[in-house]
Design a protein around this motif. Structure first.
Motif, mmCIF file in Angstrom:
data_model
loop_
_atom_site.group_PDB
_atom_site.id
_atom_site.type_symbol
_atom_site.label_atom_id
_atom_site.label_comp_id
_atom_site.label_asym_id
_atom_site.label_seq_id
_atom_site.Cartn_x
_atom_site.Cartn_y
_atom_site.Cartn_z
ATOM 1 N N UNK A 217 -33.006 53.630 -0.345
ATOM 2 C CA UNK A 217 -31.608 53.250 -0.512
ATOM 3 C C UNK A 217 -30.728 54.441 -0.143
ATOM 4 N N UNK A 218 -29.948 54.960 -1.080
ATOM 5 C CA UNK A 218 -29.033 56.051 -0.759
ATOM 6 C C UNK A 218 -29.470 57.385 -1.345
ATOM 7 N N UNK A 219 -30.766 57.507 -1.652
ATOM 8 C CA UNK A 219 -31.265 58.744 -2.245
ATOM 9 C C UNK A 219 -32.370 59.339 -1.386
ATOM 10 N N UNK A 220 -32.195 60.601 -1.028
ATOM 11 C CA UNK A 220 -33.231 61.350 -0.329
ATOM 12 C C UNK A 220 -33.936 62.226 -1.346
ATOM 13 N N UNK A 221 -35.265 62.108 -1.416
ATOM 14 C CA UNK A 221 -36.051 62.850 -2.386
ATOM 15 C C UNK A 221 -36.960 63.846 -1.671
ATOM 16 N N UNK A 222 -36.809 65.112 -2.000
ATOM 17 C CA UNK A 222 -37.709 66.129 -1.467
ATOM 18 C C UNK A 222 -38.995 66.085 -2.275
ATOM 19 N N UNK A 223 -40.116 65.864 -1.580
ATOM 20 C CA UNK A 223 -41.390 65.678 -2.286
ATOM 21 C C UNK A 223 -42.355 66.839 -2.099
ATOM 22 N N UNK A 224 -42.072 67.742 -1.154
ATOM 23 C CA UNK A 224 -42.944 68.905 -0.991
ATOM 24 C C UNK A 224 -42.263 69.921 -0.080
ATOM 25 N N UNK A 225 -42.564 71.179 -0.313
ATOM 26 C CA UNK A 225 -42.109 72.273 0.566
ATOM 27 C C UNK A 225 -43.285 73.191 0.821
#
Length: 229
Positions: A217-225
């Motif tokens: 939807x309108x959320x970007x989630x950082x899942x790893x770096x």
């Protein structure tokens, strides 16, 4: 007719190591600084006399990563989902008869004392690291700014800002002076306009890191770096 061969006068240095993640237009992400490093032939202080009086400059540069043998009269702008063709001269596509781009950036400072100076520090660049620069020119507000200008299809389906979900444990990996800029890049949705797969993990190189994220939807989630070697 003789072909004119332009000279490369400088290269830009910044944190955009690949095309993926580079802002779509100049001025969209103003929290990250880029440096313009000139070729030895042009490291002449007199050539920059008076430039410090301007707050913005134009950068004329080369789409060095957009190689093609022939031009086409129409292209598929990502802004329109990549499904509709528009005339190449109605777009800013890199696939042009001449692979030249132009960007308006904020001139933050000029550093004259560096060994490779003068060095220009700018904000708002939409160029990939090491992009060749052909010329720079001062931005003139009285003639370059047109408040009543229309934006054509480029103003249709404008990108809304995404909410960025960035766990502190991940954010702390990024140097503090670059955290705000990275969040700004992610909030502007670095994905191609025609991709909207909520199950896909995207990878973006930034500085010396690989940023992995997904969008729902309108959320970007950082899942790893991951820190790159």
């Amino acid at each position: 007719m003789n072909e004119y061969k332009y000279k490369i006068i400088a290269h830009i240095e910044n944190d955009f190591k690949t095309k993926f993640g580079v802002p779509r237009q100049s001025g969209l992400c103003n929290d990250l600084t880029s440096k313009i490093i000139f070729e030895p032939e042009y490291r002449v202080k007199e050539a920059f006399r008076g430039l410090e009086e301007y707050s913005y400059i134009w950068i004329i540069w080369q789409f060095s990563e957009a190689t093609h043998k022939e031009w086409t009269p129409t292209v598929r702008p990502p802004k329109l989902g990549g499904n509709k063709r528009m005339g190449v001269f109605a777009t800013r596509s890199p696939f042009r008869p001449n692979n030249i781009g132009i960007s308006s950036v904020e001139l933050c400072k000029i550093e004259f004392d560096k060994d490779n100076g003068p060095v220009l520090y700018v904000k708002g660049a939409d160029l990939m690291d090491k992009t060749p620069i052909i010329d720079i020119k001062p931005y003139l507000p009285y003639t370059d700014c047109h408040t009543n200008a229309t934006g054509g299809f480029a103003l249709q389906n404008t990108d809304g800002c995404l909410q960025v979900d960035f766990e502190k444990s991940f954010l702390d990996i990024i140097p503090k002076d670059k955290q705000k800029g990275l969040i700004e890049i992610l909030s502007n949705d670095p994905r191609p306009g025609y991709q909207n797969d909520e199950n896909r993990i995207y990878k973006m190189e930034f500085d010396n890191f690989e940023i992995q994220f997904f969008v729902k939807k309108n959320t970007l989630t950082v899942c790893n770096i991951t820190k790159l070697s």
